[in-house]
Write a protein that holds these residues in place. Structure first.
Motif, PDB file in Angstrom:
ATOM      1  N   ARG A   1       0.835  -1.206   0.000  1.00  0.00           N
ATOM      2  CA  ARG A   1       0.000   0.000   0.000  1.00  0.00           C
ATOM      3  C   ARG A   1       0.874   1.262   0.000  1.00  0.00           C
ATOM      4  O   ARG A   1       0.550   2.254  -0.660  1.00  0.00           O
ATOM      5  N   ALA A   2       1.981   1.214   0.759  1.00  0.00           N
ATOM      6  CA  ALA A   2       2.881   2.364   0.803  1.00  0.00           C
ATOM      7  C   ALA A   2       3.515   2.607  -0.565  1.00  0.00           C
ATOM      8  O   ALA A   2       3.693   3.758  -0.981  1.00  0.00           O
ATOM      9  N   PHE A   3       3.866   1.534  -1.270  1.00  0.00           N
ATOM     10  CA  PHE A   3       4.444   1.677  -2.603  1.00  0.00           C
ATOM     11  C   PHE A   3       3.420   2.309  -3.548  1.00  0.00           C
ATOM     12  O   PHE A   3       3.755   3.194  -4.342  1.00  0.00           O
ATOM     13  N   LEU A   4       2.163   1.875  -3.445  1.00  0.00           N
ATOM     14  CA  LEU A   4       1.099   2.459  -4.257  1.00  0.00           C
ATOM     15  C   LEU A   4       0.918   3.932  -3.922  1.00  0.00           C
ATOM     16  O   LEU A   4       0.736   4.770  -4.816  1.00  0.00           O
ATOM     17  N   LEU A   5       0.975   4.277  -2.630  1.00  0.00           N
ATOM     18  CA  LEU A   5       0.825   5.665  -2.208  1.00  0.00           C
ATOM     19  C   LEU A   5       1.962   6.527  -2.750  1.00  0.00           C
ATOM     20  O   LEU A   5       1.741   7.638  -3.244  1.00  0.00           O
ATOM     21  N   THR A   6       3.204   6.015  -2.681  1.00  0.00           N
ATOM     22  CA  THR A   6       4.344   6.769  -3.195  1.00  0.00           C
ATOM     23  C   THR A   6       4.239   6.950  -4.703  1.00  0.00           C
ATOM     24  O   THR A   6       4.543   8.024  -5.236  1.00  0.00           O
ATOM     25  N   LEU A   7       3.825   5.891  -5.394  1.00  0.00           N
ATOM     26  CA  LEU A   7       3.594   6.008  -6.839  1.00  0.00           C
ATOM     27  C   LEU A   7       2.613   7.131  -7.140  1.00  0.00           C
ATOM     28  O   LEU A   7       2.829   7.941  -8.042  1.00  0.00           O
ATOM     29  N   ALA A   8       1.516   7.171  -6.381  1.00  0.00           N
ATOM     30  CA  ALA A   8       0.481   8.176  -6.623  1.00  0.00           C
ATOM     31  C   ALA A   8       0.988   9.580  -6.336  1.00  0.00           C
ATOM     32  O   ALA A   8       0.632  10.533  -7.040  1.00  0.00           O
ATOM     33  N   VAL A   9       1.835   9.732  -5.295  1.00  0.00           N
ATOM     34  CA  VAL A   9       2.387  11.050  -4.967  1.00  0.00           C
ATOM     35  C   VAL A   9       3.252  11.572  -6.112  1.00  0.00           C
ATOM     36  O   VAL A   9       3.111  12.721  -6.550  1.00  0.00           O
ATOM     37  N   VAL A  10       4.170  10.722  -6.614  1.00  0.00           N
ATOM     38  CA  VAL A  10       5.012  11.121  -7.745  1.00  0.00           C
ATOM     39  C   VAL A  10       4.156  11.353  -8.983  1.00  0.00           C
ATOM     40  O   VAL A  10       4.390  12.295  -9.761  1.00  0.00           O
ATOM     41  N   ASP A  11       3.146  10.523  -9.153  1.00  0.00           N
ATOM     42  CA  ASP A  11       2.221  10.649 -10.280  1.00  0.00           C
ATOM     43  C   ASP A  11       1.498  11.987 -10.236  1.00  0.00           C
ATOM     44  O   ASP A  11       1.334  12.660 -11.269  1.00  0.00           O
ATOM     45  N   ASP A  12       1.048  12.394  -9.041  1.00  0.00           N
ATOM     46  CA  ASP A  12       0.357  13.682  -8.896  1.00  0.00           C
ATOM     47  C   ASP A  12       1.274  14.838  -9.271  1.00  0.00           C
ATOM     48  O   ASP A  12       0.837  15.810  -9.908  1.00  0.00           O
ATOM     49  N   LEU A  13       2.544  14.746  -8.860  1.00  0.00           N
ATOM     50  CA  LEU A  13       3.494  15.800  -9.235  1.00  0.00           C
ATOM     51  C   LEU A  13       3.655  15.849 -10.746  1.00  0.00           C
ATOM     52  O   LEU A  13       3.661  16.932 -11.352  1.00  0.00           O
ATOM     53  N   GLY A  14       3.767  14.675 -11.376  1.00  0.00           N
ATOM     54  CA  GLY A  14       3.871  14.638 -12.834  1.00  0.00           C
ATOM     55  C   GLY A  14       2.663  15.245 -13.505  1.00  0.00           C
ATOM     56  O   GLY A  14       2.782  16.001 -14.481  1.00  0.00           O
ATOM     57  N   ALA A  15       1.480  14.931 -12.968  1.00  0.00           N
ATOM     58  CA  ALA A  15       0.241  15.467 -13.555  1.00  0.00           C
ATOM     59  C   ALA A  15       0.186  16.980 -13.461  1.00  0.00           C
ATOM     60  O   ALA A  15      -0.188  17.667 -14.425  1.00  0.00           O
ATOM     61  N   ILE A  16       0.566  17.516 -12.297  1.00  0.00           N
ATOM     62  CA  ILE A  16       0.475  18.967 -12.137  1.00  0.00           C
ATOM     63  C   ILE A  16       1.514  19.675 -12.996  1.00  0.00           C
ATOM     64  O   ILE A  16       1.277  20.773 -13.512  1.00  0.00           O
ATOM     65  N   LEU A  17       2.690  19.049 -13.200  1.00  0.00           N
ATOM     66  CA  LEU A  17       3.686  19.631 -14.099  1.00  0.00           C
ATOM     67  C   LEU A  17       3.178  19.640 -15.536  1.00  0.00           C
ATOM     68  O   LEU A  17       3.381  20.610 -16.277  1.00  0.00           O
ATOM     69  N   VAL A  18       2.513  18.550 -15.930  1.00  0.00           N
ATOM     70  CA  VAL A  18       1.951  18.474 -17.278  1.00  0.00           C
ATOM     71  C   VAL A  18       0.896  19.553 -17.475  1.00  0.00           C
ATOM     72  O   VAL A  18       0.865  20.248 -18.498  1.00  0.00           O
ATOM     73  N   ILE A  19       0.025  19.721 -16.479  1.00  0.00           N
ATOM     74  CA  ILE A  19      -1.021  20.748 -16.569  1.00  0.00           C
ATOM     75  C   ILE A  19      -0.386  22.133 -16.669  1.00  0.00           C
ATOM     76  O   ILE A  19      -0.795  22.972 -17.482  1.00  0.00           O
ATOM     77  N   ALA A  20       0.628  22.379 -15.835  1.00  0.00           N
ATOM     78  CA  ALA A  20       1.252  23.706 -15.815  1.00  0.00           C
ATOM     79  C   ALA A  20       1.995  24.007 -17.105  1.00  0.00           C
ATOM     80  O   ALA A  20       1.975  25.148 -17.597  1.00  0.00           O
ATOM     81  N   LEU A  21       2.666  22.998 -17.687  1.00  0.00           N
ATOM     82  CA  LEU A  21       3.519  23.237 -18.848  1.00  0.00           C
ATOM     83  C   LEU A  21       2.770  23.154 -20.182  1.00  0.00           C
ATOM     84  O   LEU A  21       3.115  23.862 -21.135  1.00  0.00           O
ATOM     85  N   PHE A  22       1.748  22.291 -20.249  1.00  0.00           N
ATOM     86  CA  PHE A  22       1.140  22.018 -21.554  1.00  0.00           C
ATOM     87  C   PHE A  22      -0.323  22.450 -21.679  1.00  0.00           C
ATOM     88  O   PHE A  22      -0.849  22.518 -22.784  1.00  0.00           O
ATOM     89  N   PHE A  23      -0.978  22.723 -20.563  1.00  0.00           N
ATOM     90  CA  PHE A  23      -2.406  23.043 -20.643  1.00  0.00           C
ATOM     91  C   PHE A  23      -2.683  24.351 -19.921  1.00  0.00           C
ATOM     92  O   PHE A  23      -3.480  24.427 -18.992  1.00  0.00           O
TER      93      PHE A  23
END
Length: 442
Positions: A169-191
């Motif tokens: 569960r912790a690995f899934l949570l860490t994946l999601a945290v990094v994933d959220d950062l990636g998503a917000i960078l994508v939104i900020a840079l491309f949309f």
């Protein structure tokens, strides 16, 4: 005399006790919030596919706010641009804590979740682009299948009544945290919409003030709440998606306790403790209520599998996430000499990778900013729902098949025969809780 060579670290091994406590607390809130999210999404789907659909759209499109400040928004936009800022603020604090004291604090422990998360974003985007190109579709939705919804995933696990070990569960949570950062960078840079340099400069200046208040240990919510609102409003008017403000403030908040000041909790910990229930139980479900109300008629569902853009989203979530996360994890483990927990198998990592294909909340958000035409947005949202449900169904089969093993590991992990509040496995050798880094946490 030279030191003995260090052996391979244990991947998905026993978490250090302080990290176990922190993860368990976070997952408890996210699981409850995920169940509320499921109910909200179901209400939206039912409401939008009944004769009362008109009332749903009318409520969703009601506008309110201060037009003079550029903040006369619909209910749907307030939930997407306003309430989801709280969600991303909590995500920013989570990321900061992981960088300061969690699994991302050292390269040795960060490489596996970071590589897995990055591959879990790149591969789905690549599958979408290939599908869109093959079908003559638009490439603009490449970021939609990149997201993982931790709350929805945990809700699926709760409904299945699984006993997934805390390390998984912790690995899934860490994946999601990094994933959220990636998503917000994508939104900020491309949309981003048309930029307003003056407003963006004001937002940056306000963030600097926010940082200085933290740097000089200024306390009192009356300083931070008005300033946070100003940062959010300036970011929104600056043309950058307002949720970026949430992540920025979360990363600025101090997550290390000041020992000299005798702090029991850092500002980041206190803010997360206050806002996580609001994020998981109010902000995300309300966003889902006004974003998930799409038509599930036969024509729309047919277009999900016949038009290149929605098909790319489904394939990206269901196949891209599984292949990307599992492949990235396996390769990273191999080249870093990390040894998988002998009580687990790579099939468990694959089940987790499939579960990460549930991309509900952030995928819907990116779908809204990536597609302007309402018909396109409707199809993309339907594709997100279909892809997330397919990923959830596949993960349910894989997880339940191994649940007897998970149950045994979970019981061993939580056995507390002396009833002192600390599981015996953490006191097996020394009689004291395992300190951070004492157990291999990959």
């Amino acid at each position: 005399m030279s030191a003995a060579p260090r052996g391979p670290s244990v991947f998905l091994g026993l978490l250090p006790w302080p990290e176990h406590v922190q993860v368990a607390r976070a997952l408890r809130t996210e699981t409850v919030g995920g169940l509320v999210l499921l109910v909200a999404a179901l209400v939206a789907l039912v409401w939008a596919n009944t004769p009362w659909r008109g009332s749903y759209e009318a409520l969703r499109d009601v506008h309110f706010g201060t037009a003079a400040l550029g903040l006369d928004l619909s209910v749907q936009h307030w939930t997407a641009d306003g309430l989801l800022t709280v969600f991303f603020l909590v995500a920013g604090i989570e990321l900061k804590r992981e960088l300061v004291a969690g699994r991302l604090r050292t390269p040795a422990t960060a490489v596996l979740p970071v590589v897995a998360a990055v591959c879990g974003m790149v591969v789905p985007a690549g599958i979408y682009l290939a599908t869109a190109a093959a079908g003559g579709g638009r490439a603009g939705g490449w970021a939609v299948p990149m997201a993982t919804d931790i709350a929805f995933a945990l809700a699926v696990l709760a409904v299945l009544s699984t006993h997934l070990p805390t390390a998984l569960r912790a690995f899934l949570l860490t994946l999601a945290v990094v994933d959220d950062l990636g998503a917000i960078l994508v939104i900020a840079l491309f949309f981003t919409s048309r930029l307003n340099p003056a407003a963006l400069a004001g937002a940056v200046g306000a963030l600097v003030v926010f940082y200085l208040l933290q740097r000089f240990r200024v306390r009192g919510w009356w300083w931070y709440v008005p300033l946070a609102v100003v940062i959010w409003a300036l970011m929104y008017n600056g043309g950058v998606h307002a949720t970026v403000a949430g992540v920025a403030m979360g990363l600025i908040l101090r997550c290390a306790r000041d020992q000299d000041a005798g702090e029991d909790a850092s500002p980041g910990e206190r803010t997360e403790h206050l806002l996580r229930p609001v994020s998981a139980g109010v902000a995300v479900p309300l966003f889902a209520l006004f974003a998930a109300g799409v038509s599930i008629s036969a024509p729309v569902l047919g277009q999900v599998f016949t038009r290149p853009e929605p098909l790319g989203v489904v394939l990206g979530l269901v196949i891209g996430k599984a292949v990307g996360i599992f492949g990235g994890t396996y390769l990273a483990a191999r080249y870093t000499r990390a040894r998988l927990n002998p009580d687990l198998a790579w099939a468990d990592v694959f089940a987790l990778a499939v579960l990460a294909g549930i991309g509900f909340t952030v995928a819907l958000l990116i779908g809204e900013v990536a597609f302007v035409d309402p018909a396109d947005t409707e199809r993309i949202k339907a594709a997100v729902l279909v892809g997330s449900l397919l990923a959830a169904g596949m993960a349910a089969v894989l997880v339940k098949r191994r649940n007897s093993i998970y149950r045994r590991l979970w019981e061993e992990e939580h056995l507390d025969e002396d009833a002192d509040g600390i599981p015996d496995v953490y006191q097996r050798d020394t009689g004291r809780p395992t300190l951070p880094g004492a157990a291999g946490d990959g």
